[in-house]
Design a protein around this motif. Structure first.
Motif: not given
Length: 308
Positions: A133-141
């Motif tokens: 849905x989005x190419x933004x970097x992900x920080x996994x919680x």
């Protein structure tokens, strides 16, 4: 265009001020964001997370929080947007909205449904849908395994292999031994995935293990001390780290005391005492603090040297 996000350094999670009738206090929120962004060592700011009482905010309010954040500091400071929902489809919607409103990265919370159990393909599918849905970097919680919402280290490795936009984890595993395994394994990958500590109750110990940064609600009050502590460890200056931790300890002991549900409530009260928020209103079911709690917060601010 949003500022590129680098998953390192000190990343405070902003509080969300409210008016007396529980509406978002937009002026106070802008001022709070600008105060955090001006703190030396702050590399990004997280919004729409636990610290901003995201559980009580509608989708439209979360979109407004993102817009306000971008207006206030988006031109100078990367914004990490929380993705907090039970639904993968809603997570996709939040991710797209956050990107549109100026986020530089996403902080993906685990769906509470996972307390009933999880399959690897379910978790991997959830993250792949968000990444699609989005190419933004992900920080996994990363939550504690004992709660049921945390991900086994083997699964974390699979996620990092199959979802390349995961660039860091916000580690709240609550287990020092596992925390060190996360740091050594994820940061030692061919494509490193950074570990950002959120073990704010024992941050000195956590950062000593080699985290690349920290992402913490307590940073809404003591981002400067967090940045100093991280820098001391990065410079291998143990004496300075101990001295900074001596200032952090009184406040961490109060913020992260039982019941933990009041942690951000206490942080709001601390900012009122410091003259940085006009009021400490929280949305129900959270309730105002009593006089004893306020006295403990004031004593901790005095002991830390923040209040004179």
């Amino acid at each position: 265009m949003a500022i590129p996000f680098r998953p390192t350094g000190t990343i405070p999670a902003a509080l969300l001020p409210f008016t007396a009738d529980f509406a978002i206090d937009e002026a106070a929120f802008r001022a709070h964001l600008r105060d955090l962004a001006s703190t030396p060592g702050v590399t990004a700011i997280t919004v729409n997370g636990h610290a901003s009482e995201v559980a009580s905010c509608t989708f439209d309010e979360q979109a407004r929080v993102m817009a306000l954040s971008a207006e206030a500091v988006g031109g100078t400071t990367p914004l990490v947007a929380g993705v907090y929902t039970e639904s993968t489809l809603e997570a996709r919607r939040i991710a797209r909205m956050s990107e549109r409103e100026g986020a530089s990265a996403l902080l993906v919370f685990p769906p509470a449904l996972f307390v009933l159990g999880q399959r690897d393909e379910m978790v991997i599918g959830h993250f792949k849908q968000i990444a699609d849905a989005s190419p933004l970097p992900i920080v996994l919680f990363q939550y504690p395994l004992a709660r049921g919402e945390g991900y086994r280290l083997e699964l974390l490795s699979k996620l990092c292999d199959q979802v390349p936009s995961i660039v860091a984890i916000k580690d709240w595993c609550a287990d020092p031994q596992l925390h060190e395994h996360h740091i050594r394994t994820l940061q030692g990958r061919a494509r490193p995935v950074n570990v950002l500590s959120t073990h704010s109750a024992w941050l000195y110990c956590s950062l000593a293990l080699g985290c690349k940064g920290l992402l913490s609600g307590a940073g809404s009050v003591i981002a400067g001390l967090h940045a100093e502590l991280l820098d001391a460890f990065q410079q291998d200056d143990l004496a300075r780290a101990r001295a900074v931790n001596d200032r952090i300890y009184p406040l961490a002991s109060v913020f992260y005391s039982a019941p933990w549900v009041d942690m951000h409530n206490r942080m709001k009260e601390a900012l009122v005492m410091l003259g940085k928020l006009p009021r400490s209103v929280v949305r129900p079911p959270l309730m105002p603090l009593g006089d004893h709690e306020k006295q403990r917060i004031r004593a901790a601010l005095l002991a830390s040297g923040l209040l004179r």
